[in-house]
Structure formats: structure tokens, C-alpha cells
Design a protein around this motif. Structure first.
Motif, mmCIF file in Angstrom:
data_model
loop_
_atom_site.group_PDB
_atom_site.id
_atom_site.type_symbol
_atom_site.label_atom_id
_atom_site.label_comp_id
_atom_site.label_asym_id
_atom_site.label_seq_id
_atom_site.Cartn_x
_atom_site.Cartn_y
_atom_site.Cartn_z
ATOM 1 N N LYS A 77 0.823 -1.206 0.000
ATOM 2 C CA LYS A 77 0.000 0.000 0.000
ATOM 3 C C LYS A 77 0.860 1.260 0.000
ATOM 4 O O LYS A 77 0.473 2.292 -0.562
ATOM 5 N N GLU A 78 2.028 1.158 0.620
ATOM 6 C CA GLU A 78 2.942 2.308 0.615
ATOM 7 C C GLU A 78 3.677 2.439 -0.717
ATOM 8 O O GLU A 78 4.146 3.522 -1.074
ATOM 9 N N ASN A 79 3.765 1.318 -1.460
ATOM 10 C CA ASN A 79 4.489 1.307 -2.743
ATOM 11 C C ASN A 79 3.598 0.682 -3.818
ATOM 12 O O ASN A 79 3.887 -0.410 -4.324
ATOM 13 N N PRO A 80 2.501 1.338 -4.169
ATOM 14 C CA PRO A 80 1.539 0.745 -5.102
ATOM 15 C C PRO A 80 2.158 0.415 -6.458
ATOM 16 O O PRO A 80 2.824 1.246 -7.068
ATOM 17 N N GLY A 81 1.955 -0.841 -6.872
ATOM 18 C CA GLY A 81 2.467 -1.282 -8.167
ATOM 19 C C GLY A 81 3.934 -1.626 -8.188
ATOM 20 O O GLY A 81 4.460 -2.073 -9.223
ATOM 21 N N ALA A 82 4.647 -1.467 -7.055
ATOM 22 C CA ALA A 82 6.093 -1.733 -7.039
ATOM 23 C C ALA A 82 6.417 -3.201 -6.818
ATOM 24 O O ALA A 82 7.522 -3.640 -7.142
ATOM 25 N N VAL A 83 5.499 -3.940 -6.251
ATOM 26 C CA VAL A 83 5.745 -5.348 -5.938
ATOM 27 C C VAL A 83 5.373 -6.208 -7.145
ATOM 28 O O VAL A 83 4.270 -6.105 -7.696
ATOM 29 N N LYS A 84 6.298 -7.068 -7.536
ATOM 30 C CA LYS A 84 6.078 -7.996 -8.644
ATOM 31 C C LYS A 84 6.013 -9.418 -8.094
ATOM 32 O O LYS A 84 6.787 -9.783 -7.213
ATOM 33 N N TYR A 85 5.092 -10.203 -8.613
ATOM 34 C CA TYR A 85 5.016 -11.607 -8.214
ATOM 35 C C TYR A 85 5.294 -12.510 -9.401
ATOM 36 O O TYR A 85 4.917 -12.199 -10.537
ATOM 37 N N GLY A 86 5.978 -13.602 -9.133
ATOM 38 C CA GLY A 86 6.330 -14.533 -10.190
ATOM 39 C C GLY A 86 5.372 -15.709 -10.247
ATOM 40 O O GLY A 86 4.728 -16.063 -9.263
ATOM 41 N N SER A 87 5.299 -16.317 -11.421
ATOM 42 C CA SER A 87 4.481 -17.511 -11.598
ATOM 43 C C SER A 87 5.125 -18.402 -12.647
ATOM 44 O O SER A 87 6.054 -17.997 -13.345
ATOM 45 N N SER A 88 4.598 -19.609 -12.781
ATOM 46 C CA SER A 88 5.050 -20.508 -13.841
ATOM 47 C C SER A 88 4.210 -20.348 -15.092
ATOM 48 O O SER A 88 4.194 -21.231 -15.949
ATOM 49 N N GLY A 89 3.501 -19.236 -15.195
ATOM 50 C CA GLY A 89 2.741 -18.951 -16.399
ATOM 51 C C GLY A 89 1.314 -18.538 -16.091
ATOM 52 O O GLY A 89 0.772 -18.801 -15.022
ATOM 53 N N PHE A 90 0.706 -17.893 -17.062
ATOM 54 C CA PHE A 90 -0.673 -17.445 -16.937
ATOM 55 C C PHE A 90 -1.586 -18.651 -16.723
ATOM 56 O O PHE A 90 -1.479 -19.664 -17.395
ATOM 57 N N GLY A 91 -2.490 -18.551 -15.769
ATOM 58 C CA GLY A 91 -3.424 -19.643 -15.522
ATOM 59 C C GLY A 91 -2.952 -20.646 -14.498
ATOM 60 O O GLY A 91 -3.590 -21.680 -14.307
ATOM 61 N N THR A 92 -1.842 -20.389 -13.816
ATOM 62 C CA THR A 92 -1.354 -21.302 -12.787
ATOM 63 C C THR A 92 -1.949 -20.936 -11.431
ATOM 64 O O THR A 92 -2.513 -19.861 -11.239
ATOM 65 N N THR A 93 -1.783 -21.845 -10.463
ATOM 66 C CA THR A 93 -2.266 -21.559 -9.106
ATOM 67 C C THR A 93 -1.559 -20.345 -8.524
ATOM 68 O O THR A 93 -2.143 -19.622 -7.700
ATOM 69 N N HIS A 94 -0.295 -20.110 -8.924
ATOM 70 C CA HIS A 94 0.428 -18.929 -8.442
ATOM 71 C C HIS A 94 -0.364 -17.660 -8.753
ATOM 72 O O HIS A 94 -0.494 -16.752 -7.920
ATOM 73 N N VAL A 95 -0.879 -17.601 -9.979
ATOM 74 C CA VAL A 95 -1.603 -16.414 -10.425
ATOM 75 C C VAL A 95 -2.958 -16.309 -9.733
ATOM 76 O O VAL A 95 -3.359 -15.232 -9.275
ATOM 77 N N ILE A 96 -3.666 -17.430 -9.662
ATOM 78 C CA ILE A 96 -4.970 -17.425 -9.007
ATOM 79 C C ILE A 96 -4.835 -16.919 -7.570
ATOM 80 O O ILE A 96 -5.588 -16.057 -7.112
ATOM 81 N N LEU A 97 -3.854 -17.467 -6.852
ATOM 82 C CA LEU A 97 -3.657 -17.077 -5.457
ATOM 83 C C LEU A 97 -3.236 -15.614 -5.331
ATOM 84 O O LEU A 97 -3.757 -14.878 -4.480
ATOM 85 N N ALA A 98 -2.293 -15.186 -6.167
ATOM 86 C CA ALA A 98 -1.810 -13.804 -6.078
ATOM 87 C C ALA A 98 -2.920 -12.813 -6.390
ATOM 88 O O ALA A 98 -3.051 -11.778 -5.718
ATOM 89 N N GLU A 99 -3.737 -13.104 -7.395
ATOM 90 C CA GLU A 99 -4.811 -12.185 -7.750
ATOM 91 C C GLU A 99 -5.924 -12.210 -6.700
ATOM 92 O O GLU A 99 -6.535 -11.174 -6.405
#
Length: 324
Positions: free
Chosen positions: A146-168
Motif C-alpha cells: 500500500k505504501e508502494n503501489p504497483g512496485a511489488v512484482k510476483y512470479g508464476s510458472s505462467g498465466f493460468g497457474t495456481t500462483h496467479v490465481i492465489l496472487a490475484e
């Protein structure tokens, strides 16, 4: 290898039920276990355990073939297009069979072209961050974002993975914003988190365990209903105040759609025997996974439920629009 009496009984009963021809003739050569990810990730680790056990139980060569890319769907596609004889198996996480079909244009139909064989395990995910961020908890992470909006990047093994579902899901639940950066697998994602190129990911416990133990990644929450024995000091995401982000990743065995039922049932019985082996079971438990033996029909129903459940989550959360 010592197998439990129940496992031996299951194999013996299956052999009788299938008849001498099928029981003796399958497999008629090497078996390939396809993985839709690079070596070193959760799917790959579990696939190699399965291959080792199946080689013993089937008395045949069982090899692992990595077919990474496109959110694990390249491996699924290769399995869907293989000869339907049970000699091509696919160790699938939730992504290619339950999530990607609702988000991506695929060249296979999960419900028609992939035959469920059996559940291997359900594994929790873990939220890990760069250890030099000064973030020690989920509350710290939310405050940082919240203090750094848009500055944090999250990685995944590709679009449609559980990484993305959880992060979103986490973005929406915490009312924060992070930027998605896709990678070809868990290992390169972790390398860039350690280097500070990106800051976080939701990864499966098997994939992240080595770097967590080495002190290179900082775990701040697990997505299981309860804390894990190997990480008792890491709270659940529910404890951190975000129950909607709770999720476990399915690892399961599939083969090509149209494979004869007797072969599918024999593969299911072989998996059940593997899961009854104490050493194999212990390796699964060490990943934080749970072991539940399912018959073929039971797992077919479970697989369909997972498919429908993720579809509902994706539609309700409008994740496709959120991630575009």
C-alpha cells in the motif's frame, strides 16, 4: 520393498478382475511420465517419485519427460494426443486440468482428452518473499504494497497457474496491487525473488522447500487449513486474515482419453499400492501433502469437482479480466 496387505490385496484383486491378458500384457514396454514443468518444481519432484515406484511395481522402465511451458499445458497436450494405451502418463498439478481450461484457448479438452487415473496428494502453497524486503508477515507485506503501489512484482510458472490465481485473489482480498511476471518454472522464479528482481510468489511447498530451508526465501504464510509440521512458526493465510486465499494444489495422475478401462483401473491400483508403501507415503508427507487413496470412479468425480470449483472461482472473481 514391503507393501501393505491392503495394497497387495488390491493388486491381486485387480489382476483377477482384469483377466490374465490385460494383467500380464500391460505394460508392453516403457512407460513415460510427462511433466508440464521444468526439473526441480513440485510436479517434477512428485513425478520422479511416482516413476520410481511404478518402475518397481510394474517391473518395467518408467521415464520422466519434462515438457514445460504454457502454464503446464504443453505436457497435458502431449498426453492428450498420445496413443490411448496407458503408456503415457501425466503428473498434473491443478493448473493444466482444472484452471487453464477456464482461462486459455487450448488444443485439448480436459474432460474428453485426459483420463483421470488417481489422486497423488493435495499440497498447500506457501507465500514467500525476498528476505531483504524487511517484510516479516502478511500484515507487513500488505502495508509495504500500500505504501508502494504497483512496485511489488510476483512470479508464476505462467498465466493460468495456481500462483496467479492465489496472487490475484490476495490482491483483491487485501485491496492491493502487484504486477504479474511469468516464468518457465519454479526455479527461475525463485532465482529472481532471491536476486530481488521480483519480490514474491505463492508456490507449492515442495517447490519452495529447499530455498526456504537454505534461508534464501522467507515464508510468511501457508495456504493450508492448518499450520505445517515442518514450518510450525509460519501462520496460515486464514490466521493472517485472508480466508478467501486458502487453497491446496492437487497433484494427480492422468492418462490419454480413450485408454481402455482395464488399463486405467490397473494404473489406479498401481498408484494405490505406491501410496500404501511407507517410504513413498513418508516422502509425500514430508512435502506437507496429504495422502488419500481413491478408486478410479471416486477420483473421476473428484477431478470433475475440482474442474468445476476453479471455474466458479475464476468466474466469480473475474480473474481473467483482472489478469489481462
Amino acid at each position: 520393498m514391503q507393501l501393505g496387505s491392503r495394497a497387495l490385496g488390491a493388486l491381486a484383486a485387480m489382476a483377477l478382475a482384469l483377466g490374465p491378458a490385460v494383467a500380464q500384457d500391460f505394460p508392453e514396454g516403457p512407460v513415460t511420465v510427462v511433466v508440464g514443468a521444468n526439473p526441480g518444481g513440485g510436479s517434477d519432484t512428485i513425478a520422479r517419485l511416482v516413476a520410481q515406484e511404478f518402475s518397481k511395481l510394474l517391473d518395467e522402465s518408467v521415464v520422466v519427460e519434462n515438457r514445460p511451458g504454457a502454464s503446464n499445458t504443453i505436457g497435458a497436450s502431449a498426453t492428450a494426443k498420445a496413443k490411448p494405451d496407458g503408456h503415457t502418463l501425466f503428473v498434473a498439478a491443478s493448473t493444466p486440468v482444472s484452471i487453464a481450461p477456464h482461462l486459455l484457448d487450448l488444443d485439448y479438452d480436459t474432460l474428453e482428452d485426459l483420463q483421470p487415473v488417481g489422486l497423488i496428494t493435495l499440497v498447500p502453497n506457501v507465500l514467500v518473499v525476498n528476505k531483504d524486503m524487511g517484510v516479516d508477515s502478511v500484515a507487513d507485506l500488505v502495508a509495504y504494497m500500500k505504501e508502494n503501489p504497483g512496485a511489488v512484482k510476483y512470479g508464476s510458472s505462467g498465466f493460468g497457474t495456481t500462483h496467479v490465481i492465489l496472487a490475484e485473489q490476495f490482491n483483491m482480498a487485501a485491496d492491493v496491487k502487484s504486477v504479474h511476471v511469468p516464468y518457465p518454472g519454479a526455479a527461475p522464479t525463485q532465482i529472481d525473488i532471491i536476486a530481488g528482481v521480483i519480490q514474491m510468489t505463492f508456490d507449492t511447498v515442495p517447490a519452495a522447500a529447499a530455498q526456504i530451508k537454505a534461508g534464501n526465501l522467507k515464508p510468511i504464510a501457508v495456504t493450508s487449513p492448518e499450520r505445517l509440521p515442518d514450518m510450525p512458526d509460519v501462520p496460515t493465510i486464514r490466521e493472517a486474515g485472508y480466508p478467501d486465499v486458502e487453497m491446496q494444489t492437487m497433484y494427480a495422475l492422468y492418462t490419454t482419453g480413450g485408454t481402455p478401462r482395464p488399463v486405467v483401473d490397473k494404473l489406479n491400483a498401481t498408484l494405490a499400492a505406491a501410496l500404501e508403501d511407507p517410504a513413498f507415503r513418508q516422502r509425500i508427507l514430508e512435502f506437507g501433502g496429504t495422502v488419500q487413496v481413491m478408486g478410479t470412479e471416486e477420483f473421476e468425480a473428484f477431478s470433475r469437482e475440482e474442474y468445476d470449483r476453479y471455474g466458479e472461482v475464476i468466474r466469480k472473481a473475474n480473474l481473467k479480466a483482472a489478469m489481462n
